[in-house]
Design a protein around this motif. Sequence first.
Motif, PDB file in Angstrom:
ATOM      1  N   MET A   1       0.839  -1.089  -0.051  1.00 14.39           N
ATOM      2  CA  MET A   1      -0.059   0.083   0.078  1.00 14.39           C
ATOM      3  C   MET A   1       0.872   1.342  -0.052  1.00 14.39           C
ATOM      4  SD  MET A   1      -1.382   0.103   4.014  1.00 14.39           S
ATOM      5  CE  MET A   1      -2.072   1.492   3.771  1.00 14.39           C
ATOM      6  N   LEU A   2       0.491   2.245  -0.618  1.00  9.27           N
ATOM      7  CA  LEU A   2       1.218   3.676  -0.906  1.00  9.27           C
ATOM      8  C   LEU A   2       1.009   4.554   0.272  1.00  9.27           C
ATOM      9  CD1 LEU A   2       3.365   4.009  -2.882  1.00  9.27           C
ATOM     10  CD2 LEU A   2       1.652   5.438  -4.147  1.00  9.27           C
ATOM     11  N   CYS A   3       1.945   5.100   0.740  1.00  8.81           N
ATOM     12  CA  CYS A   3       1.900   6.096   1.900  1.00  8.81           C
ATOM     13  C   CYS A   3       2.649   7.319   1.565  1.00  8.81           C
ATOM     14  CB  CYS A   3       2.193   5.576   3.176  1.00  8.81           C
ATOM     15  SG  CYS A   3       1.505   3.855   3.716  1.00  8.81           S
ATOM     16  N   GLU A   4       2.286   8.520   2.155  1.00  7.91           N
ATOM     17  CA  GLU A   4       2.818   9.837   1.804  1.00  7.91           C
ATOM     18  C   GLU A   4       3.519  10.237   3.060  1.00  7.91           C
ATOM     19  OE1 GLU A   4       1.133  12.600  -1.132  1.00  7.91           O
ATOM     20  OE2 GLU A   4       1.771  13.936   0.394  1.00  7.91           O
ATOM     21  N   TYR A   5       4.815  10.626   2.950  1.00  5.64           N
ATOM     22  CA  TYR A   5       5.406  11.206   4.036  1.00  5.64           C
ATOM     23  C   TYR A   5       6.210  12.476   3.700  1.00  5.64           C
ATOM     24  CZ  TYR A   5       5.778   6.370   6.035  1.00  5.64           C
ATOM     25  OH  TYR A   5       5.495   5.203   6.788  1.00  5.64           O
ATOM     26  N   ARG A   6       6.322  13.121   4.765  1.00  2.59           N
ATOM     27  CA  ARG A   6       7.236  14.519   4.773  1.00  2.59           C
ATOM     28  C   ARG A   6       8.559  14.120   5.266  1.00  2.59           C
ATOM     29  NH1 ARG A   6       5.127  17.354   9.017  1.00  2.59           N
ATOM     30  NH2 ARG A   6       7.021  16.534  10.228  1.00  2.59           N
ATOM     31  N   VAL A   7       9.449  14.237   4.534  1.00  3.05           N
ATOM     32  CA  VAL A   7      11.063  14.135   4.600  1.00  3.05           C
ATOM     33  C   VAL A   7      11.603  15.186   5.770  1.00  3.05           C
ATOM     34  CG1 VAL A   7      13.280  13.821   3.852  1.00  3.05           C
ATOM     35  CG2 VAL A   7      11.380  12.926   2.476  1.00  3.05           C
ATOM     36  N   ASP A   8      11.810  14.675   7.110  1.00  7.77           N
ATOM     37  CA  ASP A   8      12.298  15.531   8.151  1.00  7.77           C
ATOM     38  C   ASP A   8      13.911  15.653   8.053  1.00  7.77           C
ATOM     39  OD1 ASP A   8       9.687  15.819   8.957  1.00  7.77           O
ATOM     40  OD2 ASP A   8       9.827  14.123  10.031  1.00  7.77           O
ATOM     41  N   ARG A   9      14.478  14.375   7.715  1.00  5.28           N
ATOM     42  CA  ARG A   9      15.837  14.638   7.884  1.00  5.28           C
ATOM     43  C   ARG A   9      16.609  13.233   7.071  1.00  5.28           C
ATOM     44  NH1 ARG A   9      20.326  13.167  12.437  1.00  5.28           N
ATOM     45  NH2 ARG A   9      18.581  12.091  13.180  1.00  5.28           N
ATOM     46  N   ILE A  10      17.594  13.595   6.280  1.00  4.98           N
ATOM     47  CA  ILE A  10      18.070  12.723   5.342  1.00  4.98           C
ATOM     48  C   ILE A  10      19.484  12.097   6.211  1.00  4.98           C
ATOM     49  CG2 ILE A  10      19.402  12.284   3.125  1.00  4.98           C
ATOM     50  CD1 ILE A  10      17.712  14.335   1.889  1.00  4.98           C
ATOM     51  N   LEU A  11      19.472  10.786   6.339  1.00  6.19           N
ATOM     52  CA  LEU A  11      20.515  10.209   7.125  1.00  6.19           C
ATOM     53  C   LEU A  11      21.435   9.587   6.280  1.00  6.19           C
ATOM     54  CD1 LEU A  11      18.464   8.337   9.666  1.00  6.19           C
ATOM     55  CD2 LEU A  11      19.251  10.710  10.015  1.00  6.19           C
ATOM     56  N   GLU A  12      21.028   9.048   5.163  1.00  9.52           N
ATOM     57  CA  GLU A  12      22.084   8.407   4.071  1.00  9.52           C
ATOM     58  C   GLU A  12      21.298   8.691   2.696  1.00  9.52           C
ATOM     59  OE1 GLU A  12      23.640   3.937   3.217  1.00  9.52           O
ATOM     60  OE2 GLU A  12      22.884   4.390   5.123  1.00  9.52           O
ATOM     61  N   GLY A  13      22.289   8.799   1.788  1.00  4.48           N
ATOM     62  CA  GLY A  13      21.853   9.272   0.398  1.00  4.48           C
ATOM     63  C   GLY A  13      21.404  10.751  -0.039  1.00  4.48           C
ATOM     64  N   ALA A  14      21.382  10.701  -1.037  1.00  7.80           N
ATOM     65  CA  ALA A  14      21.035  12.385  -1.466  1.00  7.80           C
ATOM     66  C   ALA A  14      19.709  12.452  -2.058  1.00  7.80           C
ATOM     67  CB  ALA A  14      21.831  12.879  -2.696  1.00  7.80           C
ATOM     68  N   GLU A  15      18.964  13.632  -1.841  1.00  4.43           N
ATOM     69  CA  GLU A  15      17.572  13.673  -2.299  1.00  4.43           C
ATOM     70  C   GLU A  15      16.938  12.773  -1.701  1.00  4.43           C
ATOM     71  OE1 GLU A  15      16.331  16.313  -3.690  1.00  4.43           O
ATOM     72  OE2 GLU A  15      18.303  17.428  -4.177  1.00  4.43           O
ATOM     73  N   PRO A  16      15.243  12.971  -1.559  1.00  9.15           N
ATOM     74  CA  PRO A  16      14.572  13.997  -1.943  1.00  9.15           C
ATOM     75  C   PRO A  16      14.506  14.993  -0.907  1.00  9.15           C
ATOM     76  CG  PRO A  16      13.352  12.057  -1.343  1.00  9.15           C
ATOM     77  CD  PRO A  16      14.801  11.697  -1.248  1.00  9.15           C
TER      78      PRO A  16
END
Length: 231
Positions: free
Chosen positions: A154-169
Amino acid sequence: LAQDGRRLVLQLRTRGGGEGKGGDGDVVELVSLIPGRANHMVITLGGGRLRAFLDGEQRFESAGIEPDLAAWGEGQLLAGAGPDGTAPWHGTIEGLAIYAVAFEPEQARHSHLAYRQVTAARDDPPRLVVEATLRQTSERPTLELVSPYRRALMLCEYRVDRILEGAEPSGRIRVAHWALLDGEPTTVPAEGETVRLQLLPLDQTPQSLTEYLHSTLEPDFDIPEYYAVPR
């Protein structure tokens, strides 16, 4: 050929049957699969010997096997589950090949090494680890909705608060979580909950092609989609 927990088992109709000979109704345990990685299997029958090789090494042999297919009627060749979706395979099947000749140990080793070269040449999809807050979820699919399948994302939508590894989004992302496994509902985060997610691009995972993906979110093709790697 079926999976029972980690065990790979075989039920084979034979002439005479008999205890431990793979007869009609007898289930033979071939090997214990290794979770968390690919398992290269060769299962071969010839000259009365049933043998199984895991990653090129022989793990099982039984002599005196005389297959009797005369009693079998016409049917389907199925991979991944039974005809009604029961007994689903707990993983991904690829590189399925059927031969009219039995393999010897050297051929089994060569097959494993050749396929390992194929998989080693692949580029790993970029991994992303984030802390994110769940904004909205799709309605959870029911077993009746996805039938004859017994697994669904099932598809869920999130708000990204912090990137811990990787770049974007940055901003919003949509994430495919398991909603059903073996016909049973799974646990997914609640709306407003902040969680740590390990993600892979959805279009670079086999799940995007082989699994039922359910979404009741408003379509938005500008939001990147990911698959949540189970913990």
